[in-house]
Structures are given as C-alpha cells and as structure tokens.
Design an enzyme around this catalytic site. Sequence first.
Site, mmCIF file in Angstrom:
data_model
loop_
_atom_site.group_PDB
_atom_site.id
_atom_site.type_symbol
_atom_site.label_atom_id
_atom_site.label_comp_id
_atom_site.label_asym_id
_atom_site.label_seq_id
_atom_site.Cartn_x
_atom_site.Cartn_y
_atom_site.Cartn_z
ATOM 1 N N GLY A 1 31.130 38.774 64.263
ATOM 2 C CA GLY A 1 30.451 38.103 63.151
ATOM 3 C C GLY A 1 31.182 36.813 62.877
ATOM 4 O O GLY A 1 32.410 36.797 62.701
ATOM 5 N N PRO B 1 20.654 36.793 73.294
ATOM 6 C CA PRO B 1 20.628 35.336 73.446
ATOM 7 C C PRO B 1 20.046 34.592 72.246
ATOM 8 O O PRO B 1 20.478 33.482 71.937
ATOM 9 C CB PRO B 1 19.768 35.140 74.696
ATOM 10 C CG PRO B 1 20.011 36.369 75.503
ATOM 11 C CD PRO B 1 20.131 37.477 74.494
ATOM 12 N N GLY B 2 19.096 35.199 71.535
ATOM 13 C CA GLY B 2 18.452 34.471 70.449
ATOM 14 C C GLY B 2 18.804 34.916 69.053
ATOM 15 O O GLY B 2 18.233 34.429 68.078
ATOM 16 N N GLU C 1 36.166 47.293 63.101
ATOM 17 C CA GLU C 1 36.064 46.319 64.180
ATOM 18 C C GLU C 1 36.570 44.954 63.729
ATOM 19 O O GLU C 1 37.241 44.244 64.487
ATOM 20 C CB GLU C 1 34.610 46.215 64.648
ATOM 21 C CG GLU C 1 34.112 47.478 65.334
ATOM 22 C CD GLU C 1 32.648 47.419 65.686
ATOM 23 O OE1 GLU C 1 32.134 46.312 65.931
ATOM 24 O OE2 GLU C 1 32.002 48.480 65.720
#
Length: 380
Positions: A367, A129-130, A245
């Site tokens: 990303g 979350p952060g 990926e």
Amino acid sequence: MIPRTLFKPEHEEFRRMVKRFIEQEVMPHHERWESQQHVDRELWNRAGELGLLCLTIPEEYGGIGADRVYSTVLMEEQSYAGATGPGFSVHSDIVANYICNFGTGAQKRDWLPKMASGEAVGAVAMSEPGTGSDLQSITTRAEKDGDDYIINGSKIFITNGYLADIVVVVAKTGDSGEGAKDSSLILVEANRDGFSKANPLQKIGMKAQDTCELYFDNVRVPQSNLLGEVEGQGFIQLMRELSWERLIIAILSVSAARAALENTLEYTRDRKVFGQAVSSYQNSRFKLAEMKTEIEIGQVFVDRCIEEVLENRLAPEAAAAAKLWTSELLCRVVDEGLQLHGGYGYMLEYPIAKAYIDSRAGRIYGGTNEIMKELIARSL
C-alpha cells in the site's frame, strides 16, 4: 539510547544462527542472483532444512510454533546484511498465515509442511496492472463451473511469483457491486493448466528478489481451494493480515536504516578529506546524530507495535503509521548517508549505493504511503 527488551536469550541464539546462514548461504551468491533476477531454488530447500521457514506455524504442520519475535530476528538480519533477494517474509509470514488462519484442515496439511520444508514456495497475488493499491477494483475473476472455479485475469508485482508453487489469489466471486463483498482468496497451484508466469520484472532495485507478472487463462481449480470455505470473505481476510504485513515493512525499513547508518559511520571514519576524517567535521557529526536519533525513535515505535502484535491487538492505523514513518525514514537516512560518501556513494560496490536503489520500493509496496496517510486520517 533506550535498550531493546523484545529479545530473550533464545531469540539471540536464533539470531546467531540466522547471521551464519546469511553470511554463508546468502551473501556469497547475492550478486549472481541480482543478475539472474531471482534466488536459486536450492536456497529455499536449505532454509527449510535449517528450520528458517514458517517459524510461527504450529509444529503439527511443520513449523516450530514460535512467536513473531523470531520472524522479526530473521527479517532484521536479512535487512542488516542487505539481503533483499530471499522472499522469506512473504512466504512464511504472509502466505503461510493466510493458509494457517483461514484454510481448511486439508489445505493446511497439503501445503504448510511443504512450505516449512522449502519444498513449496508461496506467493500472494493481489495487485493488478490497472488497480495498484485499490484492491476493491480487481478484475481477476473466478466463475463457478460444476465443482470447480475457472479463473481469468492477471496479477503484477508478485514477490516470489517466478518460483512459486502455490499462490493465494485475490479474485472476484460475486456480483453485488460492492467490491469488499465480492472478493475471495483462492489457492492456485502453479502446475494448473492455463496458469503461467512472465520472466522476472526489470526493477531498478531489489534485483535478486523474484518479482513477476502472473496470468490466469481459464485456470480450473476445485472449489475446495477457496480459503475460508465461504465466498466473499477475501477483503475481510486481507484486512486481518494487512496490519502485520505493513509492520513487516516497518521492521525491514528501520533495520535497513540502521545498517545504512553503520556503513556511513564506517566510511566517514576511514575517509580523509583535507587531512581529517569526514566524520570529524561538524556537518558530518550533526547529520550522523540526526540519523541516529530518528532511527532510535523509529525503533522504539516499531518495537512497541511488535509487542502489540504479540498481544493480538495491533491497530491498523498504528501499522500504517509504522510503515509510513519508517519507509520515509529509510529513504532519508540512505540519501544522507550516500551524500556523506561523496562520489563513492554512487558506486554499486558500496552498500550505501545498493541501499539507495533498494530502499525506494518501501514507500510503494504494502500500500503506497499516500494510502497509509488516508488510513491514518480515517482514525482521527
């Protein structure tokens, strides 16, 4: 346009089988899956029965030992059909690769055959979350306790998380203060005490793909669940796999852009405005020509990157460039395609509308594109 040379007759035969599978087993249920926010568990079993999972994994572990062109075919056909629900690429081409490339013999024997058959669904838990794209700032921690690790923390935006049976978790195992040296990859089984899943997240698009938050509350796993057997290798392991990926996102993006163009061509040829087909107007023809040109340019670069993957030499900056260019391209093509549909482009019954809300995530996951630019800039 330049013909594609990646595919041999056996790849095209596989493509025909994949296309039938998607037409018969996926698309008739996709709208319902969007409502429930995840695919049916049975889909994984069916895909496993047909040999569509873990294609590149060696036969001794349940795969077929295929090259990554087979994976490319599967991704392309999903993307052409707009089948954003099944998280096959994460399961087969990311999670299985981590276990196959870094796992012990026991870890491979325990999990890869189950993943290939569809008995077990795999997920990888990186984002928190952060932290977002900053993987060196993760706070999920694995502390040693006897022969075990005790894991505490949470992960968010986890594809396949809701149905996952095995999760590759990025966790801190060191205290050097150097993020890259303190992280490890640890296998966590979904039935462990203290491990829980939230309901699927409410997304604006890709609604059929299960994406959720995972919680680790004193989750105890044996230290033998460490991938790579040596702590502190997590960031290195991640970097070794991230190029592929990111290329996966590029493959999906350029294929989705091609599908959006085809849908737009079909609509503009049929739709009449002032007595003429929309496609007959010069503005439409020029827009369509621009879209076609950019897609072909993107396809050539992606195909070259796939060739580099097959030769085990794809550069990280090339993968970043492919992801950056094609995910931006997809959004441009879909936006232009929707405009050429007029008001109907805003209606969800049309594929271009669904593509509009599904395509936006490509510039974020794997990303963000801002991170891709930073990676490319470092190579200058």
